[in-house]
Design an enzyme around this catalytic site. Structure first.
Site, PDB file in Angstrom:
ATOM      1  N   HIS A  60       0.851  -1.182   0.000  1.00  0.00           N
ATOM      2  CA  HIS A  60       0.000   0.000   0.000  1.00  0.00           C
ATOM      3  C   HIS A  60       0.893   1.240   0.000  1.00  0.00           C
ATOM      4  CE1 HIS A  60       0.909  -0.609   4.239  1.00  0.00           C
ATOM      5  NE2 HIS A  60       0.388   0.565   4.566  1.00  0.00           N
ATOM      6  N   HIS A  62       1.202   3.941   2.016  1.00  0.00           N
ATOM      7  CA  HIS A  62       1.620   4.705   3.186  1.00  0.00           C
ATOM      8  C   HIS A  62       3.141   4.866   3.166  1.00  0.00           C
ATOM      9  CE1 HIS A  62      -2.218   4.098   5.809  1.00  0.00           C
ATOM     10  NE2 HIS A  62      -2.223   5.253   5.206  1.00  0.00           N
ATOM     11  N   ASP A  64       5.616   4.709   5.256  1.00  0.00           N
ATOM     12  CA  ASP A  64       6.563   3.781   5.868  1.00  0.00           C
ATOM     13  C   ASP A  64       6.724   2.496   5.056  1.00  0.00           C
ATOM     14  OD1 ASP A  64       3.922   3.144   6.626  1.00  0.00           O
ATOM     15  OD2 ASP A  64       4.558   2.134   8.458  1.00  0.00           O
ATOM     16  N   HIS A  65       6.046   2.431   3.911  1.00  0.00           N
ATOM     17  CA  HIS A  65       6.182   1.270   3.024  1.00  0.00           C
ATOM     18  C   HIS A  65       6.729   1.641   1.652  1.00  0.00           C
ATOM     19  CE1 HIS A  65       3.896  -1.615   5.621  1.00  0.00           C
ATOM     20  NE2 HIS A  65       3.539  -0.459   6.152  1.00  0.00           N
ATOM     21  N   HIS A 177      -7.501  -2.114   5.522  1.00  0.00           N
ATOM     22  CA  HIS A 177      -6.632  -1.150   6.201  1.00  0.00           C
ATOM     23  C   HIS A 177      -7.252   0.235   5.987  1.00  0.00           C
ATOM     24  CE1 HIS A 177      -3.111   0.497   8.020  1.00  0.00           C
ATOM     25  NE2 HIS A 177      -2.550   0.952   6.904  1.00  0.00           N
ATOM     26  N   ASP A 248      -0.281  -4.068   5.991  1.00  0.00           N
ATOM     27  CA  ASP A 248      -0.974  -3.599   7.195  1.00  0.00           C
ATOM     28  C   ASP A 248      -2.458  -3.944   7.093  1.00  0.00           C
ATOM     29  OD1 ASP A 248       1.495  -2.531   7.535  1.00  0.00           O
ATOM     30  OD2 ASP A 248       0.845  -0.455   7.745  1.00  0.00           O
ATOM     31  N   HIS A 307       6.214  -5.595  11.617  1.00  0.00           N
ATOM     32  CA  HIS A 307       5.558  -4.282  11.675  1.00  0.00           C
ATOM     33  C   HIS A 307       5.167  -3.928  13.115  1.00  0.00           C
ATOM     34  CE1 HIS A 307       2.606  -1.080  10.746  1.00  0.00           C
ATOM     35  NE2 HIS A 307       3.345  -0.895   9.667  1.00  0.00           N
TER      36      HIS A 307
END
Length: 363
Positions: A60, A62, A64-65, A177, A248, A307
């Site tokens: 996805h 976001h 932090d990915h 998510h 996530d 995670h």
């Protein structure tokens, strides 16, 4: 098959945990799942060479990915092998993110790359995201090194079919998510049985290249004219391995559960402990009981958690500080993943591991 965890923390990298990044190594190829900020540094700590990465899968969008992806693509360009080509799979909007990042920084990637975008179904998109109107897709121009990829929609079997070879296939499934998010199911096809070497020797065939042909299922004609049937010298076929890597999530729909059934390994997020379940769910994340529920639902043989909230330090942190094992669950306000593992064991009886950065697991 081997999994190498480059980053196992949530939200942001810290000195003890990198942001999300996981490698899958198979038959000499390396596939990367997510590339959070600092992934380049995590590669340097591992035995994996960035230039070996042939495919990248993004769960996805976001930060932090994905914040580590543009820089990693530049680093890969410094370690390229001949005829290098990189294929990237991820949610719609990933092309635009990469083009904008690479072009505004005037970054010339020194090899061709392609981004294949997954089109989410309506049920994946929360109402607040539907109200936030942005331009996700703009293909009127490409980065100089980019070849336009496919846009992949869900099929009648309710998954996204990404690619397939003679040995392996990979599918995307949807999970719940705060933004459209995917998990990935890697399935190895049944493997040919063991070679009966003694029977081959008895048939007059000495060890050599012909053994490899028989192992691959090819019949052999001897100088005498006799034909050796490969099936006579191979044991029963062996089931292939199956690995499910989830992004996530706070829930996994039933159809996605069915596709991931009987996984040899499930990689599942575990952001917070049970006492923070309400907070975890409100942020679209999971607790130990939620990860255990999915592991049980798909009959996973092994569950590896990742995670983690940065409040949970890896066990190595406590070992380095010479803290007694009996006190591993906490050190003042600092928590250990040992607490999360203990909570999982209340609900799941299979093998459960808390991943640490640069930890590897062979399947």
């Amino acid at each position: 098959m081997e999994i190498i965890f480059l980053g196992t923390g949530s939200n942001n990298p810290t000195p003890v945990r990198g942001a999300s990044a996981t490698c899958f190594r198979y038959e000499g190829d390396v596939w990367l799942f997510d590339a959070g900020e600092g992934t380049q540094t995590q590669f340097m700590k591992s035995t994996v060479k960035p230039g070996k990465v042939t495919k990248i899968f993004v769960t996805h969008l976001h930060g932090d990915h994905i914040f580590g992806l543009p820089g990693l693509m530049c680093t890969i360009g410094q370690n390229i092998v001949e005829n290098k080509k990189l294929e990237i799979y991820g949610p719609i909007g990933l092309r635009r993110f990469l083009r904008t990042s690479l072009e505004l920084s005037r970054s010339l990637v020194t090899y061709p790359y392609t981004v294949h975008e997954l089109i989410p179904i309506d049920e994946q998109i929360p109402d607040d995201i539907k109200k936030w109107k942005i331009i996700e897709n703009e293909d009127s121009y490409l980065h100089p090194s980019e070849t336009l990829g496919k846009q992949i929609s869900i099929n009648k079997n309710e998954h996204w079919n990404l690619f397939e070879t003679e040995q392996i296939n990979i599918k995307a499934i949807w999970i719940r998510h705060r933004i459209p998010t995917f998990g990935f199911v890697i399935e190895q096809k049944p493997q040919k049985g063991s070679l009966n070497v003694e029977a081959l020797k008895a048939a007059g065939l000495t060890p050599g290249p012909l053994y490899k042909k028989i192992k691959s299922g090819e019949n052999i004609k001897l100088d005498s004219g006799k034909i050796l049937e490969a099936s006579d010298f191979l044991g029963p076929s062996k089931p292939g391995k199956k690995v499910t890597i989830l992004g996530d999530c706070y829930d996994v729909p039933e159809k996605s559960i069915e596709i991931a059934k009987n996984s040899d390994l499930l990689i599942h997020e575990c952001t917070l402990e049970e006492s923070f379940k309400e907070k975890a769910v409100s942020n679209g994340h999971s607790t130990p009981s939620m990860a255990a529920k999915i592991a049980n639902s798909i009959s996973a043989k092994c569950l590896i958690l990742n995670h983690f909230s940065q409040r949970y330090k890896p066990l190595s942190y406590f070992v380095e500080k010479n803290i007694d094992r009996e006190n591993l669950e906490s050190d003042g306000e600092i928590q250990s993943v040992h607490k999360l593992i203990n909570e999982v064991k209340t609900f799941y009886t299979g093998n459960c591991i808390a991943a640490e950065d640069i930890f590897s697991y062979k399947i």
